[in-house]
Design a protein around this motif. Structure first.
Motif, PDB file in Angstrom:
ATOM      1  N   MET A   1      84.235  30.087  51.237  1.00 21.35           N
ATOM      2  CA  MET A   1      85.524  29.764  50.629  1.00 21.35           C
ATOM      3  C   MET A   1      86.346  31.029  50.407  1.00 21.35           C
ATOM      4  O   MET A   1      85.814  32.065  50.017  1.00 21.35           O
ATOM      5  CB  MET A   1      85.319  29.056  49.284  1.00 21.35           C
ATOM      6  N   ALA A   2      87.629  30.914  50.635  1.00 20.10           N
ATOM      7  CA  ALA A   2      88.559  32.018  50.376  1.00 20.10           C
ATOM      8  C   ALA A   2      89.306  31.725  49.081  1.00 20.10           C
ATOM      9  O   ALA A   2      89.811  30.614  48.883  1.00 20.10           O
ATOM     10  CB  ALA A   2      89.544  32.165  51.526  1.00 20.10           C
ATOM     11  N   ALA A   3      89.360  32.699  48.198  1.00 24.54           N
ATOM     12  CA  ALA A   3      89.970  32.501  46.879  1.00 24.54           C
ATOM     13  C   ALA A   3      91.441  32.098  46.973  1.00 24.54           C
ATOM     14  O   ALA A   3      91.969  31.443  46.067  1.00 24.54           O
ATOM     15  CB  ALA A   3      89.823  33.767  46.050  1.00 24.54           C
ATOM     16  N   LYS A   4      92.101  32.480  48.062  1.00 26.78           N
ATOM     17  CA  LYS A   4      93.541  32.196  48.174  1.00 26.78           C
ATOM     18  C   LYS A   4      93.833  30.766  48.603  1.00 26.78           C
ATOM     19  O   LYS A   4      94.996  30.345  48.618  1.00 26.78           O
ATOM     20  CB  LYS A   4      94.180  33.175  49.158  1.00 26.78           C
ATOM     21  N   TYR A   5      92.802  29.998  48.981  1.00 23.83           N
ATOM     22  CA  TYR A   5      92.994  28.621  49.433  1.00 23.83           C
ATOM     23  C   TYR A   5      92.395  27.634  48.438  1.00 23.83           C
ATOM     24  O   TYR A   5      91.572  28.004  47.595  1.00 23.83           O
ATOM     25  CB  TYR A   5      92.344  28.401  50.792  1.00 23.83           C
ATOM     26  N   THR A   6      92.791  26.376  48.551  1.00 23.81           N
ATOM     27  CA  THR A   6      92.171  25.309  47.773  1.00 23.81           C
ATOM     28  C   THR A   6      91.443  24.358  48.722  1.00 23.81           C
ATOM     29  O   THR A   6      91.752  24.297  49.920  1.00 23.81           O
ATOM     30  CB  THR A   6      93.203  24.521  46.951  1.00 23.81           C
ATOM     31  N   TYR A   7      90.473  23.597  48.166  1.00 23.79           N
ATOM     32  CA  TYR A   7      89.589  22.789  49.000  1.00 23.79           C
ATOM     33  C   TYR A   7      89.345  21.410  48.387  1.00 23.79           C
ATOM     34  O   TYR A   7      89.247  21.268  47.163  1.00 23.79           O
ATOM     35  CB  TYR A   7      88.236  23.484  49.171  1.00 23.79           C
TER      36      TYR A   7
END
Length: 222
Positions: free
Chosen positions: A117-123
């Motif tokens: 997961m990348a902190a700048k995105y949401t999932y």
């Protein structure tokens, strides 16, 4: 505005006493705005090949091999991503104090999801409903992923509701079949060969950790 991705998660031969040697969990990752695009294209492929019903690894045969080959080609032609974790269940040691098979299973789900997961995105996470314990599983997954504030939603869906979850089943099934040496079905062997050719890897080995398109992680517990 943060970019949002959907993760369509599935699992295979993951039960402790199912007689199968490997636990596998995997997902297909899709950018949220592109879901309809992928759904519409898979519909076109199904119509082209007169394929009906749900895509499953167990259903691959000579009569529908061309359809599944086109699905694999489509996956590798798009920006969809696949990630899978494979564990040799014989290495799982329940004699450790405070450790159970279920604990390990949930730790592997954390490894599957959280590590890429990348902190700048949401999932958004969508998991296949497998059994009557689904709600307990959902609660535990929410707990272990609670510190990841970029997860907007975790829920269960039926696999027939998502073409992308079905593709996860097919690709995960191909890896499981291959590493178990089950090479009797020519149509299935062809899908395996196509995946290896596209990904340019040996499906029996981990990919580099940074691999994005096709990420495969064999966990060694020894």
């Amino acid at each position: 505005m943060s970019k949002t991705f959907n993760l369509y998660c599935d699992e295979s031969t993951h039960l402790q006493h199912d007689g199968k040697p490997y636990m596998m969990i995997a997902y297909i990752k899709c950018a949220y705005p592109q879901i309809k695009q992928h759904k519409d294209y898979i519909k076109l492929l199904k119509a082209k090949h007169k394929f009906h019903g749900e895509m499953k690894w167990s259903k691959i045969s000579k009569s529908n091999a061309e359809f599944y080959a086109d699905v694999i080609d489509y996956f590798f032609a798009t920006d969809l991503n696949f990630r899978a974790i494979v564990v040799d269940k014989s290495q799982i040691d329940e004699t450790r104090e405070g450790f159970t098979y279920d604990d390990f299973y949930f730790r592997m789900y954390y490894q599957l999801v959280a590590q890429k997961m990348a902190a700048k995105y949401t999932y958004n996470l969508y998991l296949d409903v497998k059994d009557t314990r689904s709600q307990d599983k959902l609660s535990r997954l929410k707990n272990i992923l609670d510190n990841h504030h970029n997860i907007r939603n975790i829920q269960f869906i039926k696999s027939y509701e998502s073409y992308l979850m079905q593709i996860a089943d097919v690709m995960m099934g191909a890896i499981n079949y291959h590493i178990r040496g089950l090479n009797k079905v020519t149509a299935k062997n062809r899908i395996i060969e196509k995946m290896q050719s596209h990904a340019k890897i040996n499906l029996k080995k981990s990919t580099p950790k940074e691999a994005e398109k096709f990420n495969l992680f064999y966990i060694d517990l020894r």
